[in-house]
Design a protein around this motif. Structure first.
Motif: not given
Length: 429
Positions: A31-33, A380-389, A393-401
């Protein structure tokens, strides 16, 4: 034969060693990559002009949900800053006052990009600008207009807005405008135009001609149908979710979602709790109501319910908007220590809406928005600093890059490219 067997054994050992040296990515690492590699675009962030001065501005880590340090921390590349004006009377006086408000917000955005922090953020006007600016290491700002009400009856103002950088405009907000009925008409089934006014129909053609995306997040269902029918270019919903999952007039029902797909547009799922999960939102809101009031009382400041906002004076509204982030921040800290607080609407609820719309209309027609500093923000996404979350979540649900790249702005840029190409073709015809 012994030499061949020996060679195979050696190759097997080397292969196993390499696998140990290069273990598979964890979900978090993946997800981070992906988050680092894709361009992340949030299509709706409101602003207060008081945060665009020499002494107080977005180069600082303010209490606002969106600012440059928080964008950097969360890996958010592009923010659509919003020229928002609330609905008022359909009079020359009302239009003049609204025009002044809109121009102040245009000026504030330009001040940020050209005077306050030109080394950190730059205004983008098209997808090529976005790629260039992000590639240079800076953040990109784009401009959306929420409510065309300040334009009044002067159609030439659409070009003025375009020249100032506006790349999407909504023809209505909370209340019927001179251009379009609002979704708010559903409450009492009272309409002003039964969709678009004649002026609104002209506005659709003018935005097509100029290369401005038409935003349908606030207009009525009938107005949206008419805009899709009239527009020669794809349209967007800059911050709306799925009505099938949350019964709110601001969300799009299945019929509207399928129309958006047929039109070739994009629906930017919004992280606004009351548009995501009504039951959880109402339980949490009822619990938080007294806490907000207690915090406001302790600070000796006035606090209002959202339903009261339209009746406030300009001075009261300005004071409320100044104090709003402060009250929310303190309240959040208080609730974090409590064990009886109802579960807040969270990133999982948000991605449920993305899942639903992707399944119904396809990955090419869905995007992401927050409505930060305009009421948006979830656990979990309450401001821009939490955007990675969100990416996690998308990666955990199987979405590809490739999927995530489309959701985080690829689809929106495709629509902007189409809108600008069609505008050029209309100009040449």
């Amino acid at each position: 034969m012994r030499h061949l067997i020996y060679l195979l054994c050696v190759l097997t050992i080397v292969s196993c060693a390499e696998k140990k040296e290069k273990p598979e990515e964890s979900t978090l690492e993946k997800a981070q990559r992906i988050h680092d590699e894709v361009i992340t675009i949030d299509t709706h962030n409101d602003i207060n002009v008081k945060n665009f001065t020499d002494s107080v501005n977005y180069s600082q880590r303010l209490d606002t949900q969106i600012n440059l340090p928080k964008m950097e921390e969360g890996g958010l590349d592009v923010t659509w800053l919003i020229v928002y004006t609330g609905q008022d009377t359909l009079t020359d006086e009302g239009y003049a006052k609204a025009k002044e408000n809109a121009m102040q917000k245009f000026e504030a955005i330009h001040r940020l990009c050209e005077e306050i922090a030109p080394d950190k953020i730059e205004l983008a006007l098209n997808s090529a600008d976005v790629k260039r600016i992000v590639g240079s290491g800076k953040k990109a700002a784009m401009i959306g207009v929420e409510n065309a009400y300040p334009i009044g009856l002067d159609m030439e103002q659409f070009k003025v807005y375009h020249d100032l950088g506006a790349r999407y405009i909504s023809l209505a907000h909370n209340g019927h405008s001179q251009f379009s009925d609002s979704n708010t008409g559903e409450a009492d089934d009272e309409w002003l135009h039964n969709g678009l006014s004649d002026l609104g129909k002209e506005a659709v053609a003018e935005m097509n001609r100029l290369g401005i995306m038409i935003d349908v997040s606030h207009p009525s269902k009938e107005a949206i149908k008419q805009m899709i029918s009239l527009s020669k270019a794809p349209i967007i919903a800059s911050h709306s979710s799925a009505r099938a999952l949350c019964e709110h007039s601001r969300n799009l029902d299945d019929e509207q979602l399928l129309m958006m797909k047929e039109n070739g547009g994009v629906v930017q799922t919004v992280a606004f709790s009351s548009y995501l999960n009504t039951e959880k939102h109402e339980a949490r809101a009822a619990y938080m109501k007294s806490i907000y009031q207690e915090v406001a009382d302790s600070l000796d400041i006035a606090w209002y319910e959202r339903s009261q906002f339209s009746s406030l004076s300009d001075t009261e509204k300005a004071a409320f908007m100044d104090n709003y982030p402060k009250v929310l921040k303190i309240s959040k800290e208080i609730v974090a220590e409590k064990t009886d607080a109802p579960e807040p609407v969270n990133v999982g609820d948000f991605v449920d809406h993305i899942d639903y719309m992707v399944k119904l209309i396809g990955i090419d027609y869905v995007g992401i928005s927050s409505d930060f500093d305009g009421g948006g923000g979830i656990d979990g996404w309450n401001d821009a600093s939490e955007t990675f979350n969100v990416t996690h979540e998308l990666v955990k649900r199987g979405y590809t890059q490739e999927d995530i790249e489309k959701l985080w702005g690829g689809n929106l840029m495709r629509v902007l490219d189409d809108v600008q190409r069609i505008a050029k073709e209309l100009g040449e015809s």
